[in-house]
Design an enzyme around this catalytic site. Structure first.
Site, short mmCIF file in Angstrom:
data_model
loop_
_atom_site.label_atom_id
_atom_site.label_comp_id
_atom_site.label_asym_id
_atom_site.label_seq_id
_atom_site.Cartn_x
_atom_site.Cartn_y
_atom_site.Cartn_z
N LYS A 14 -0.02 20.43 43.31
CA LYS A 14 -0.47 20.05 44.66
C LYS A 14 -1.75 19.24 44.57
O LYS A 14 -2.51 19.36 43.59
CB LYS A 14 -0.70 21.29 45.54
CG LYS A 14 -1.85 22.23 45.10
CD LYS A 14 -3.23 21.88 45.67
CE LYS A 14 -4.31 22.80 45.11
NZ LYS A 14 -5.54 22.18 44.77
N GLY A 104 -7.46 21.24 39.08
CA GLY A 104 -7.52 21.17 40.54
C GLY A 104 -6.17 20.84 41.14
O GLY A 104 -6.07 20.42 42.29
N GLY A 107 -1.78 24.25 38.94
CA GLY A 107 -0.69 24.46 37.99
C GLY A 107 -0.36 25.93 37.79
O GLY A 107 0.82 26.33 37.84
N GLY A 108 -1.36 26.76 37.58
CA GLY A 108 -1.12 28.19 37.37
C GLY A 108 -0.54 28.84 38.62
O GLY A 108 0.41 29.64 38.53
N ASP A 142 -3.75 30.03 46.74
CA ASP A 142 -2.94 28.81 46.81
C ASP A 142 -1.45 29.07 46.60
O ASP A 142 -0.64 28.15 46.74
CB ASP A 142 -3.38 27.81 45.72
CG ASP A 142 -4.70 27.12 46.04
OD1 ASP A 142 -5.20 27.29 47.18
OD2 ASP A 142 -5.22 26.42 45.16
#
Ligand code: ATP
Length: 321
Positions: A14, A104, A107-108, A142
């Site tokens: 994102k 940023g 990914g995780g 997120d």
């Protein structure tokens, strides 16, 4: 032995088209107002049933932990904690990393989202997407967005999502120095230490609501509603640039170069250090990528040309043996 089933999912990165830190919350988190956007740079995650209660993970990227601190394994643990009858289930997880780490780009978080979506299929849990999103918020702010994907307004810690019409016909150049990572907690801590005088008093509910309304009625959300790429590009905003750019001259320089090549707009994503430029065509994105490459021929600088996508997690294939 029972049959082995595998699911392979694509887990999208994102970017933040808008990131505003509204205030500090009593729970230690920041109160946020963000616009999140899925982009078509994806990790590939394969989940395979194991006959015993073994949970194991492998990843082709050396900076990604393969122990229980990996967010994908934390997602397995969270499900097992919520549904104790799953304690005897096993899973093998393989992550093919394409999203840069500590970038940023969430990914995780996206890997955790893919794991929840994939286990819901693999273990036939029958949870709805909303249930998965709610559960996932306990793991990271997120992650609900990563499950939902597309374009969304995120408030609270980032876990409260308001849908807006998903953008698709926009393209993006991403740039990140491979050896440079920014810790998200560091970025927020530093912001708080330097700029907390800008914080709204969110213990006052009317103030909080007013600040949230301001974002919903603001120029970025309006630009998205009108699918106006030029307006989206000119209203990009990220409060965290105030702390990350002064700490990393190279990122400021990269941002300056990228902003000079005629894209719709340029900004750092999340807590950085990835910088992105939006364009209205794939060709324009490719052209900017080549210009950045020519201006900054540092082999440590990684560049991607990709596009907006309306989905966060995509099922790529199912295999039964
Ligand atoms: P965010 O935008 O959510 O802050 P990020 O893009 O800055 O995320 P990530 O790549 O998600 O950062 O990872 C941050 C840290 O989390 C890594 O340095 C790594 O040690 C750890 N981590 C745990 N699980 C994963 C995973 N599945 N993929 C990548 N990093 C992971």
């Amino acid at each position: 032995m029972g049959s082995m089933t595998s699911y392979t999912l694509l887990s999208a990165a994102k970017i933040n088209l808008y990131l505003e830190i509204i205030g500090h919350r009593p729970d230690g988190f920041h109160e946020m107002a963000m616009v999140m956007q899925s982009v078509n740079l994806c990790d590939r995650i394969t989940l395979t049933n194991l006959p015993a209660a073994i949970r194991r993970l492998q990843c082709d990227h050396p900076q990604v932990p393969t122990d229980n601190s990996n967010l994908a394994l934390k997602a397995v643990d969270l499900l097992t904690y919520k549904f104790p009858e799953l304690a005897n289930r096993g899973v093998d997880i393989t992550i093919e990393k394409n999203i840069p780490v500590g970038a940023g780009l969430a990914g995780g978080s996206s890997n955790a989202a893919a794991t929840l979506v994939g286990l819901n299929l693999l273990w036939k849990l029958g949870l709805t997407q909303i249930e998965l999103e709610e559960l996932s918020a306990q793991l990271g702010s997120d992650i609900p967005f990563c499950i939902r994907g597309g374009t969304a307004i995120a408030t609270g810690r980032g876990e409260i999502l308001d849908p807006i019409s998903s953008l698709t016909d926009l393209y993006v150049v991403l740039a990140k120095y491979e050896s440079l990572s920014v810790s998200t907690p560091w970025a927020y801590k530093t912001y708080r230490a330097n700029f907390s005088d800008r914080y709204a008093d969110i213990s006052d509910n009317a103030t909080l609501q007013e600040r949230q309304k301001r974002v919903h009625a603001g120029p970025m959300v309006t630009a998205i509603t009108h699918k106006d790429g030029a307006a989206i590009g000119s209203h990009l905003h990220n409060d965290l640039e105030r702390v990350v750019l002064p700490a990393h001259d190279k990122v400021q320089q990269l941002r300056d170069y990228m902003a000079s090549y005629g894209g719709l707009g340029t900004m750092m994503s999340g807590s950085g250090p990835t910088v992105f430029t939006l364009t209205s065509t794939q060709d324009a994105a490719d052209e900017i990528l080549h210009k950045v490459r020519a201006a900054l021929p540092d082999p440590d600088l990684k560049l991607w040309s990709t596009c907006f996508t309306a989905t966060g997690i995509r099922l790529e294939s199912e295999t039964k043996n």
